[in-house]
Design a protein around this motif. Structure first.
Motif, mmCIF file in Angstrom:
data_model
loop_
_atom_site.group_PDB
_atom_site.id
_atom_site.type_symbol
_atom_site.label_atom_id
_atom_site.label_comp_id
_atom_site.label_asym_id
_atom_site.label_seq_id
_atom_site.Cartn_x
_atom_site.Cartn_y
_atom_site.Cartn_z
ATOM 1 N N ALA A 78 7.692 71.183 61.366
ATOM 2 C CA ALA A 78 7.268 70.174 60.400
ATOM 3 C C ALA A 78 6.035 69.443 60.912
ATOM 4 O O ALA A 78 5.938 69.117 62.097
ATOM 5 C CB ALA A 78 8.392 69.173 60.132
ATOM 6 N N LEU A 79 5.100 69.197 60.006
ATOM 7 C CA LEU A 79 3.927 68.375 60.281
ATOM 8 C C LEU A 79 4.168 67.041 59.578
ATOM 9 O O LEU A 79 4.205 66.982 58.346
ATOM 10 C CB LEU A 79 2.661 69.042 59.740
ATOM 11 C CG LEU A 79 2.444 70.509 60.123
ATOM 12 C CD1 LEU A 79 1.191 71.059 59.452
ATOM 13 C CD2 LEU A 79 2.367 70.666 61.628
ATOM 14 N N VAL A 80 4.341 65.985 60.367
ATOM 15 C CA VAL A 80 4.798 64.705 59.824
ATOM 16 C C VAL A 80 3.752 63.621 60.043
ATOM 17 O O VAL A 80 3.241 63.461 61.154
ATOM 18 C CB VAL A 80 6.137 64.282 60.470
ATOM 19 C CG1 VAL A 80 6.583 62.912 59.950
ATOM 20 C CG2 VAL A 80 7.212 65.325 60.193
ATOM 21 N N GLY A 81 3.448 62.876 58.984
ATOM 22 C CA GLY A 81 2.540 61.749 59.092
ATOM 23 C C GLY A 81 3.293 60.486 59.470
ATOM 24 O O GLY A 81 4.248 60.105 58.798
ATOM 25 N N VAL B 219 6.840 76.215 57.367
ATOM 26 C CA VAL B 219 6.131 74.949 57.581
ATOM 27 C C VAL B 219 6.555 73.934 56.526
ATOM 28 O O VAL B 219 6.550 74.223 55.330
ATOM 29 C CB VAL B 219 4.603 75.144 57.510
ATOM 30 C CG1 VAL B 219 3.882 73.809 57.713
ATOM 31 C CG2 VAL B 219 4.139 76.162 58.542
ATOM 32 N N GLU B 220 6.925 72.751 57.000
ATOM 33 C CA GLU B 220 7.208 71.624 56.114
ATOM 34 C C GLU B 220 6.193 70.523 56.408
ATOM 35 O O GLU B 220 5.905 70.242 57.569
ATOM 36 C CB GLU B 220 8.626 71.095 56.336
ATOM 37 C CG GLU B 220 8.991 69.933 55.427
ATOM 38 C CD GLU B 220 10.435 69.483 55.603
ATOM 39 O OE1 GLU B 220 10.805 68.465 54.991
ATOM 40 O OE2 GLU B 220 11.180 70.140 56.360
ATOM 41 N N VAL B 221 5.643 69.923 55.368
ATOM 42 C CA VAL B 221 4.666 68.855 55.534
ATOM 43 C C VAL B 221 5.223 67.568 54.928
ATOM 44 O O VAL B 221 5.681 67.566 53.783
ATOM 45 C CB VAL B 221 3.319 69.204 54.875
ATOM 46 C CG1 VAL B 221 2.325 68.049 55.032
ATOM 47 C CG2 VAL B 221 2.750 70.484 55.472
ATOM 48 N N VAL B 222 5.181 66.491 55.714
ATOM 49 C CA VAL B 222 5.651 65.186 55.252
ATOM 50 C C VAL B 222 4.465 64.228 55.290
ATOM 51 O O VAL B 222 3.940 63.925 56.363
ATOM 52 C CB VAL B 222 6.803 64.648 56.125
ATOM 53 C CG1 VAL B 222 7.251 63.284 55.620
ATOM 54 C CG2 VAL B 222 7.966 65.632 56.152
ATOM 55 N N ASN B 223 4.048 63.777 54.123
ATOM 56 C CA ASN B 223 2.886 62.895 54.046
ATOM 57 C C ASN B 223 3.155 61.539 54.671
ATOM 58 O O ASN B 223 4.294 61.073 54.731
ATOM 59 C CB ASN B 223 2.471 62.684 52.591
ATOM 60 C CG ASN B 223 1.967 63.944 51.923
ATOM 61 O OD1 ASN B 223 2.544 64.409 50.956
ATOM 62 N ND2 ASN B 223 0.897 64.511 52.439
#
Length: 260
Positions: free
Chosen positions: A7-10, A116-120
């Motif tokens: 996960a790519l997390v902001g 891939v999971e992206v969390v804004n």
């Protein structure tokens, strides 16, 4: 066997209360947490409060103008850990898809067969404007907003500031990330298309207790930033949405708090 996952997390602009619920839930799923330099300890403490088995935390510093962990190394580490069965979370300041290299990392991960999971997250440009009490797209002053980085890729060309100035002159707010080091050249380029009294501001450490800001004009902003001793990380804002502050000659004594 489940598919490898990352996960790519902001993490947002810095205030831990601005973490989204989804960001916190995703961070708590991690067994390996790769943390950027701009993510403060309060963010980690808030996200991991009460977790029985905290993840292994790896600090991979990324800060403009300073020694940084090579991006290629970070990408190899993400892939290796995910393929080894770890639940990898890459935690970034702001939003991973707004000057966060999230696009590059997602491509590398997907090429390796990793989900891939992206969390804004709330991006620093939005937070900087709100902390001054101004919207970036006030309908009386701006038809839209341009987000641009002042930091050219290694070997790449710097932004065409004159062209961006012409775009801003059409009624757009200009928000510049990583632009403090280039401020003299940036200002000179924009002044080819914008008048010197165009309102401009610099906000350092937006949303954090140590936030500092300068409100000036495009012509005086470089000298004002130098006099105030502002440095990175900071966001620059140029445009008529700042008119009220520019007329007053200063930002609010107490920065406006951004709330989720």
């Amino acid at each position: 066997m489940s598919r490898p996952w990352c996960a790519l997390v902001g993490a947002g602009p810095g205030d831990p209360e601005l973490l989204t619920l989804k960001a916190v839930k995703t961070i708590r799923r991690a067994t390996v947490l790769l943390v950027d330099d701009l993510v403060g300890p309060d963010v980690l403490a808030t996200a991991l409060a009460g977790v029985d088995a905290p993840p292994r935390i790896v600090h991979v510093g990324k800060r403009g103008g300073c020694a940084s962990t090579p991006q290629a190394f970070i990408e190899r580490l993400m892939v290796a850990e995910a393929l080894a069965g770890e639940r990898v979370v890459r935690l970034k300041g702001g939003d991973p898809f707004v000057f966060g290299r999230g696009g590059e990392e997602a491509e590398v991960l997907r090429a390796a067969g990793i989900e891939v999971e992206v969390v804004n997250g709330i991006t620093a440009g939005l937070a900087a404007g709100t902390s001054l009490g101004v919207p970036l797209t006030h309908r009386d002053h701006a038809r839209g907003v341009i987000l641009v980085t002042g930091h050219a890729r290694e070997g790449g060309q710097p932004p065409d500031w004159a062209a961006l100035g012409h775009a801003a002159a059409q009624g757009l707010t200009l928000v510049v990330y990583m632009g403090i080091a280039q401020l003299p050249a940036l200002s000179a380029g924009l002044l080819q298309a914008l008048p010197g009294d165009t309102p401009a501001a610099a906000v350092q450490h937006a949303t954090l207790p140590q936030q500092r800001q300068v409100v000036a004009t495009l012509g005086t902003l470089p000298a004002a930033v130098t006099a105030a001793g502002l440095g990175s990380p900071a966001v620059l804002i140029v445009g008529d949405v700042l008119l009220g502050l520019a007329r007053a000659g200063e930002a609010p004594a107490d920065p406006v708090r951004l709330t989720a």
